[in-house]
Design an enzyme around this catalytic site. Structure first.
Site, PDB file in Angstrom:
ATOM      1  CD  GLU A  24      -8.311 -20.753  -3.450  1.00 38.14           C
ATOM      2  OE1 GLU A  24      -8.680 -21.329  -2.440  1.00 38.14           O
ATOM      3  OE2 GLU A  24      -7.181 -20.903  -3.951  1.00 38.14           O
TER       4      GLU A  24
ATOM      5  CB  CYS B  42      -2.007 -16.978  -9.779  1.00 36.25           C
ATOM      6  SG  CYS B  42      -2.261 -18.743  -9.981  1.00 36.25           S
TER       7      CYS B  42
ATOM      8  CB  CYS C 178      -8.691 -29.746 -11.051  1.00 38.55           C
ATOM      9  SG  CYS C 178      -7.624 -30.164 -12.461  1.00 38.55           S
TER      10      CYS C 178
ATOM     11  CB  CYS D 227      -1.866 -33.779  -9.976  1.00 39.06           C
ATOM     12  SG  CYS D 227      -1.942 -33.434 -11.743  1.00 39.06           S
TER      13      CYS D 227
ATOM     14  CB  CYS E   1      -2.827 -30.949  -7.109  1.00 36.36           C
ATOM     15  SG  CYS E   1      -3.802 -29.452  -7.358  1.00 36.36           S
TER      16      CYS E   1
ATOM     17  CG  ASN F  34       5.086 -31.437 -11.576  1.00 36.89           C
ATOM     18  OD1 ASN F  34       5.827 -30.463 -11.480  1.00 36.89           O
ATOM     19  ND2 ASN F  34       3.782 -31.338 -11.563  1.00 36.89           N
TER      20      ASN F  34
ATOM     21  CB  CYS G  26      -3.132 -24.078  -6.100  1.00 36.52           C
ATOM     22  SG  CYS G  26      -4.125 -25.092  -7.073  1.00 36.52           S
TER      23      CYS G  26
HETATM   24  N1  SAH Z   1      -3.621 -27.657 -14.271  1.00 32.43           N
HETATM   25  C1  SAH Z   1      -2.576 -26.745 -14.591  1.00 32.43           C
HETATM   26  C2  SAH Z   1      -2.599 -25.457 -13.785  1.00 32.43           C
HETATM   27  C3  SAH Z   1      -2.921 -25.571 -12.313  1.00 32.43           C
HETATM   28  S1  SAH Z   1      -1.651 -26.257 -11.297  1.00 32.43           S
HETATM   29  C4  SAH Z   1      -1.234 -27.429 -14.502  1.00 32.43           C
HETATM   30  O1  SAH Z   1      -1.186 -28.605 -14.162  1.00 32.43           O
HETATM   31  O2  SAH Z   1      -0.234 -26.812 -14.799  1.00 32.43           O
HETATM   32  C5  SAH Z   1      -0.433 -24.989 -11.285  1.00 32.43           C
HETATM   33  C6  SAH Z   1       0.942 -25.446 -10.812  1.00 32.43           C
HETATM   34  O3  SAH Z   1       0.929 -25.706  -9.414  1.00 32.43           O
HETATM   35  C7  SAH Z   1       1.407 -26.728 -11.481  1.00 32.43           C
HETATM   36  O4  SAH Z   1       2.721 -26.586 -11.955  1.00 32.43           O
HETATM   37  C8  SAH Z   1       1.366 -27.744 -10.364  1.00 32.43           C
HETATM   38  O5  SAH Z   1       2.313 -28.753 -10.613  1.00 32.43           O
HETATM   39  C9  SAH Z   1       1.655 -26.881  -9.152  1.00 32.43           C
HETATM   40  N2  SAH Z   1       1.214 -27.431  -7.872  1.00 32.43           N
HETATM   41  C10 SAH Z   1       0.053 -28.031  -7.566  1.00 32.43           C
HETATM   42  N3  SAH Z   1       0.026 -28.418  -6.282  1.00 32.43           N
HETATM   43  C11 SAH Z   1       1.209 -28.030  -5.745  1.00 32.43           C
HETATM   44  C12 SAH Z   1       1.795 -28.135  -4.435  1.00 32.43           C
HETATM   45  N4  SAH Z   1       1.154 -28.714  -3.433  1.00 32.43           N
HETATM   46  N5  SAH Z   1       3.035 -27.620  -4.264  1.00 32.43           N
HETATM   47  C13 SAH Z   1       3.691 -27.001  -5.283  1.00 32.43           C
HETATM   48  N6  SAH Z   1       3.190 -26.867  -6.510  1.00 32.43           N
HETATM   49  C14 SAH Z   1       1.960 -27.380  -6.745  1.00 32.43           C
END
Ligand code: SAH
Length: 347
Positions: free
Chosen positions: A92, A106, A113, A117, A120, A214, A331
């Site tokens: 996406e 974006c 991935c 996390c 995520c 975070n 995302c």
């Molecule tokens: N792997 C990279 C880029 C992808 S995540 C990274 O970790 O930065 C991009 C951003 O989206 C990151 O800052 C992550 O913390 C945030 N993110 C992921 N899931 C989320 C959610 N459910 N709500 C808000 N931010 C989220």
């Protein structure tokens, strides 16, 4: 012999490829312009190249192209594109309007991935595979056909530094003056904090750096982001202090606010301490709720309290507006929906 997808080649590799065919250096510029400035992916249309040269290119090379399989448009102007890859995987990209007709795109760097996390949605798929340079760049090329792209953020699906070599190649293609011509100041790469790759990146190419922090203690960060067990906060912040920056350039620290997990005044206080001596700005992101998680977004009050605390200590702190709430914004969510639909039986 397998044909080469020229969209996988940064300018210097394209030049080497053409040199092997006995072609002069200026051909690189000519071909870059056709591909990236005019969006032509058919050698026969490259009318300033001799016919037999076009023929030879068609025999030895290809030019891949993305067409969105799904476009979702939000009422706030956010657009989300779903692209299907040759092997059936999906990725996406999201275009986010920034006002005055400008927009930020974006893009994704992996299908799925590996970082796992806890908050995520993409992580729930696991790593399906790395994207090729062409697959990263094609998200930009296809989005440009839908509207303007002023800035690019590698913040979509995947951990860009887990796919460092392909990401660096993609950056070089994005930067190419005869191609897409993005300046390094217009591109940001977001990482969960893979320290050795951060150092490598800093040596290889210029790009704006964003770090997903975070949490303010190893205890909480270990739980939210397993990568922290390998690269704990102290080491991560040290790597950030070392990262090469231009004058006045800052590292962006992304901080998801999750209710009752990392949104307390004590967290705000620890965050200020952590950022001491780092050229930093903070991007506060209220947790985007999704079906894969029980976490909740904090209330308006605690978001404001957190931001005010940082601002009062002279830390540039912006709150990321939650956009595209009506179009599976977080995302990985569009992919999640697509993969559940019955017509998607292929893979
Ligand atoms: N792997 C990279 C880029 C992808 S995540 C990274 O970790 O930065 C991009 C951003 O989206 C990151 O800052 C992550 O913390 C945030 N993110 C992921 N899931 C989320 C959610 N459910 N709500 C808000 N931010 C989220």
């Amino acid at each position: 012999m397998k044909k080469v997808d020229l969209k996988n080649l940064p300018p210097e590799e394209l030049e080497a490829f053409l040199a092997d065919l006995g072609k002069a250096r200026f051909r690189t510029r000519q071909i870059l312009r056709w591909i990236y400035q005019r969006g032509i992916c058919d050698f026969s249309q490259m009318t300033d190249l001799a016919k037999d040269f076009r023929q030879e290119l068609a025999e030895k090379a290809t030019l891949s192209e993305f067409v969105p399989e799904v476009i979702e448009k939000s009422e706030d102007g956010t657009e989300k594109y779903l692209f299907r890859l040759d092997d059936g995987e999906t990725v996406e990209s999201v275009r986010i309007p920034m006002g005055e007709g400008r927009s930020t795109l974006c893009i994704s760097t992996q299908a799925g991935c590996a970082m796992q996390c806890e908050f995520c949605f993409t992580g729930t798929f696991g790593l399906l595979r790395h994207l090729t340079p062409a697959e990263i760049v094609n998200q930009v090329c296809a989005s440009l056909k839908q509207g303007p792209v002023n800035n690019i953020v590698m913040m979509g699906m995947g951990e860009p530094l887990h796919n460092l070599d392909n990401v660096v190649k993609a950056l070089k293609i994005l930067y190419s003056e005869d191609g897409l011509g993005f300046g390094a100041r217009r591109v940001t790469l977001s990482t969960c904090g893979l320290i050795p790759e951060m150092e490598k990146l800093g040596r290889q190419v210029r790009v704006g750096l964003a770090v997903s922090l975070n949490a303010t203690t190893d205890e909480v960060r270990d739980r939210l982001m397993p990568v922290n067990k390998r690269y704990p906060l102290k080491d991560l912040m040290a790597a950030c202090r070392q990262f090469p920056l231009q004058p006045r350039e800052k590292i962006t620290f992304e901080y998801i606010l999750i209710r009752g997990v990392n949104d307390s005044p004590a967290d705000a206080k620890r965050l200020v301490k952590l950022l001491h001596g780092v050229k930093a700005k903070v991007n506060l992101i209220p947790f985007n709720e999704h079906p894969g998680s029980d976490f909740r977004a904090p209330g308006e009050e605690s978001i404001e309290r957190f931001q005010t605390y940082l601002l009062n200590r002279k830390i540039v702190t912006v709150r990321r507006a939650s956009k595209g709430q009506d179009i599976s914004a977080a995302c990985g969510q569009l992919k999640g929906q697509m993969d559940q639909t019955p017509q998607d039986s292929g893979g």
